[in-house]
Design an enzyme around this catalytic site. Structure first.
Site, PDB file in Angstrom:
ATOM      1  N   GLY A 304       1.060  -1.203   0.091  1.00 40.73           N
ATOM      2  CA  GLY A 304       0.200   0.004  -0.119  1.00 40.73           C
ATOM      3  C   GLY A 304       0.785   1.315   0.087  1.00 40.73           C
ATOM      4  O   GLY A 304       1.981   1.312  -0.669  1.00 40.73           O
ATOM      5  N   SER A 305       0.299   2.199   0.733  1.00 38.12           N
ATOM      6  CA  SER A 305       0.846   3.536   0.256  1.00 38.12           C
ATOM      7  C   SER A 305       2.478   3.704   1.282  1.00 38.12           C
ATOM      8  O   SER A 305       3.178   4.712   0.607  1.00 38.12           O
ATOM      9  CB  SER A 305       0.098   4.542   1.158  1.00 38.12           C
TER      10      SER A 305
END
Length: 594
Positions: A304-305
């Protein structure tokens, strides 16, 4: 008269003949024994009066980085056995022994009655996870045996047992099973050093085994196992385990992991995974499928981020990142696919600096497009993840068994794949890979190999034999990492990572909320996330890097994200780590460190 004399002579002759035959037989037997069969008999005799015994080495102890706190050590223990011919009443014996050894009465009876060879006169009581017992069990046994005869024929023999601090650093240390074989962790990875080498003694003995002479015929002393000092700091490790355990309960997560590292050396200061187990009670608490793997190094999931840090650093290094340039947030179309920000409506037209603070997927897709396929692949490889166009990536080389390497595309990066990789979707990496990548940002651009072994010591002479030196290579310009740290500081100061901030300590970092892929290959699962945070402090001159990830956490009446769940947990761990390292927040404030 003549007849009697003749009979007497015949009798004498017969007796003489018999005596002669017996003497001849004895002479022939002696000749046979002393010549033809002498070697075989000599060997047999030696077996009867010469004993060879293996001398077991003492396994090395494992300490934390202070060399003062034991993590694993040997302690006195006892093994219980039975002389079968002396056991008078099996049922009474089983009743008394079962409660003492923590097994069922039937298990004892089955052991006493199991099939065995006729020559076997004694047995050991060995059950799964129940074999070597502490001194308190032995003391209770001696009292019980004095009080009644139900334990007649039952004996206890001294031995050594591996001891641990309960579930402390359980996945990192591993454990020894009932056969003294290492399972996982440091115990398995460094088994050869810890185990040492067996010795041997050979001596003449009496019937009961007592040595006849003062000096044995052969003596080779055992080589004792080496003591090990790990990079773990017990104070930080305990805090990490406490906070992670509490978070697991609070958010009802399926699993979780936390890593604390020294970015200047690659040393792992703390590492924990949940669910965990008690290394001293393996039979009751350990299950290979449920808690047998170390999530920090063995798990692979979409980052993810938190992976956006790689794209950001690459864009800055290539001078493609312009913080004040603007773009339209919300969504972007890549071929036939529309990719949206985590806030579908976006924030309107914003700068790229704001895009980093708000963790805009669109911002990072645009940075990925500026970098292009080849350069993005190159930087992902530089950061230690390996070639993402292959099936698997590259291991960090941490000194633990079963390290995973990441799971990738195994093919070309088409425009939609390039876009998804730019913001951390569509590929799987390990927590330890992410930690080392961020350590490179924190330390000025050097990618270190993570390690847990700090020193090797001789347990007899108490002398240090080896110190592990950091191993790394420069992958980024120091000016690049300085700019990345400033942007990540803004993420915590006023962006998605605000819950990780510590007044006076200036935390920098990045949150991650990654949707879990459908194992059946049909997109992503609804409302199933791995939430994470990776960061460091102080932002200007980082002392520690912390990584937190929780698998499928939930918040009653709220949304479980990296910012709401992982960030505040990281803040607590960072605070403890900085206090242990005596980083003075007041000094930092006076120097205006941001």
């Amino acid at each position: 008269m003549g007849s009697l004399t003749r009979k007497s002579k015949e009798r004498t002759l017969i007796i003489g003949l018999i005596a002669t035959l017996i003497l001849s037989a004895l002479i022939l037997r002696l000749f046979w024994l002393q010549t033809v069969n002498s070697d075989e008999l000599s060997i047999q005799a030696q077996k009867n009066w010469i004993k060879e015994q293996v001398l077991r080495p003492k396994r090395g102890s494992i300490y934390d980085r202070t060399h003062q706190y034991h993590l694993a050590w040997e302690t006195d223990a006892f093994v219980f056995g039975a002389e079968l011919s002396q056991v008078k009443d099996q049922k009474k014996t089983a009743q008394q022994l079962a409660s003492l050894l923590g097994v069922s009465k039937q298990q004892i009876l089955d052991k006493l009655n199991q099939k065995r060879s006729k020559s076997q006169k004694s047995i050991e009581f060995r059950f799964p996870g129940k074999y070597k017992y502490n001194k308190d069990v032995y003391q209770r046994f001696t009292k019980l045996k004095e009080q009644n005869d139900a334990l007649t024929g039952i004996y206890a023999f001294p031995t050594k047992k591996r001891q641990y601090g309960g579930n402390q650093a359980a996945h990192v240390l591993g454990f020894l099973n009932t056969d003294d074989q290492p399972i996982g962790g440091i115990e398995a990875f460094y088994d050869k050093l810890l185990r040492g080498e067996s010795g041997e003694v050979k001596f003449k003995k009496t019937k009961d085994g007592t040595m006849i002479e003062d000096d044995p015929q052969k003596f080779r002393p055992p080589i004792q196992g080496k003591d090990m000092v790990l990079t773990l700091d017990t104070r930080i490790q305990n805090q990490v385990e406490s906070e992670l355990s509490e978070a697991m309960k609070t958010y009802q997560a399926k699993g979780g992991t936390a890593i604390v590292a020294d970015p200047k050396t690659g040393e792992i200061l703390a590492m924990a995974s949940y669910p965990t187990f008690n290394s001293n009670q393996i039979s009751d608490t350990y299950n290979t499928a449920k808690n047998g793997h170390n999530m920090a190094v063995e798990s692979q999931f979409e980052p993810g981020s938190t992976f956006k840090i790689v794209t950001l650093a690459a864009a800055i290094e290539e001078k493609l990142f312009h913080p004040n340039a603007t773009f339209q947030s919300g969504s972007i179309q890549i071929e036939d696919r529309i990719i949206r920000d985590w806030k579908p409506s976006g924030w309107g037209t914003i700068t790229f600096r704001e895009g980093v603070e708000l963790s805009s997927n669109v911002a990072f897709i645009k940075l990925g497009q500026l970098l292009g396929r080849d350069r993005l692949i190159q930087y992902i490889d530089k950061f230690g993840f390996g070639d993402i166009t292959q099936r698997t990536g590259r291991k960090t080389g941490i000194d633990l068994p079963a390290e995973a390497s990441g799971y990738y595309f195994n093919g070309q990066l088409y425009p939609t794949e390039l876009a998804s990789v730019s913001f951390g979707q569509g590929l799987s990496v390990t927590p330890i890979q992410q930690v080392m990548a961020v350590c490179a940002i924190a330390n000025g651009g050097t990618l270190y190999e993570p390690h847990l072994l700090k020193e090797v010591w001789d347990q007899e002479s108490k002398k240090k034999l080896k110190t592990i030196q950091p191993s790394g290579k420069r992958i980024l310009n120091p000016d690049t990492t300085k700019k990345v740290r400033e942007l990540l500081r803004d993420v915590v100061k006023q962006g998605t990572g605000i819950e990780a901030d510590l007044p006076g300590y200036q935390v920098a970092g990045k949150t991650g909320t990654a949707q879990k892929p459908d194992p059946n290959g049909h997109g992503y699962l609804d409302n199933k996330y791995v939430v994470s945070f990776v960061g460091f402090a102080p932002a200007d001159k980082p002392d520690v890097v912390v990584y937190i990830a929780l698998d499928e956490p939930s918040i009653v009446g709220g949304e479980a994200t990296g910012g709401s769940v992982a960030a505040p947990l990281a803040s607590k761990i960072l605070k403890k780590s900085l206090q242990v390292h005596e980083v003075d927040k007041n000094l930092l404030e006076s120097l205006n460190v941001k």
